[in-house]
Design an enzyme around this catalytic site. Structure first.
Site, mmCIF file in Angstrom:
data_model
loop_
_atom_site.group_PDB
_atom_site.id
_atom_site.type_symbol
_atom_site.label_atom_id
_atom_site.label_comp_id
_atom_site.label_asym_id
_atom_site.label_seq_id
_atom_site.Cartn_x
_atom_site.Cartn_y
_atom_site.Cartn_z
ATOM 1 N N CYS A 114 33.929 -2.890 7.564
ATOM 2 C CA CYS A 114 34.850 -2.121 6.729
ATOM 3 C C CYS A 114 34.228 -0.802 6.262
ATOM 4 C CB CYS A 114 35.251 -2.988 5.537
ATOM 5 S SG CYS A 114 36.111 -2.132 4.213
ATOM 6 N N CYS A 142 34.246 -0.247 2.474
ATOM 7 C CA CYS A 142 33.261 -1.148 1.851
ATOM 8 C C CYS A 142 31.869 -0.517 1.900
ATOM 9 C CB CYS A 142 33.234 -2.499 2.569
ATOM 10 S SG CYS A 142 34.794 -3.411 2.506
#
Length: 149
Positions: A74, A77
């Protein structure tokens, strides 16, 4: 529920030998050692959680616990990761900062209805006290943590 003057503890599993340890939160910056293997508990960085360790860590910690639900692939993230790391260093003894990889711990992620990552949830007394979905500035994480104080 503990009183403000009482000693507060957090319960985490040693990432080296898997032994559960109860740690005095006020001594977190002293680099407490595991009671079994003697290695440091590393509370100056996010504590890794899994489906197996999540419930006990959250329910037995007497200080707020901020959990970053993330995945390695991600992009947002990865943007948030340095902020989570900084918060772990800065909040030692006042809050426990942890990370849970949703790809490896789908049961826990599903139980909290995690639909988008990153999602950050702060817990107090074992219950959700606030949530942030999506990437944001470090200040957003700090504000989220204030909801549990």
């Amino acid at each position: 529920m503990t009183t403000p003057t009482a000693t507060r503890h957090l319960t985490i599993r040693c990432q080296f030998c898997d032994t559960w340890n109860r740690v005095d939160a006020s001594r977190a910056s002293d680099r407490p050692k595991c009671g079994k293997c003697g290695r440091p508990m590393l509370l100056d960085r996010p504590v890794p959680l899994t489906d197996e360790t999540f419930a006990r860590t959250i329910s037995e910690s007497e200080i707020p616990v901020l959990v970053d639900f993330y995945a390695d692939w991600c992009g947002p993230c990865k943007v948030m990761a340095p902020y989570v790391d900084e918060l772990a260093r800065e909040q030692q003894g006042r809050a426990l900062v942890a990370k849970l990889n949703t790809d490896y711990s789908p049961k826990t992620a599903g139980g909290f209805d995690i639909r988008g990552i990153p999602t950050t949830i702060v817990f107090r007394d074992g219950k959700e006290a606030g949530r942030l979905t999506g990437a944001g500035p470090k200040r957003a994480l700090e504000d989220l943590l204030l909801k549990a104080v």
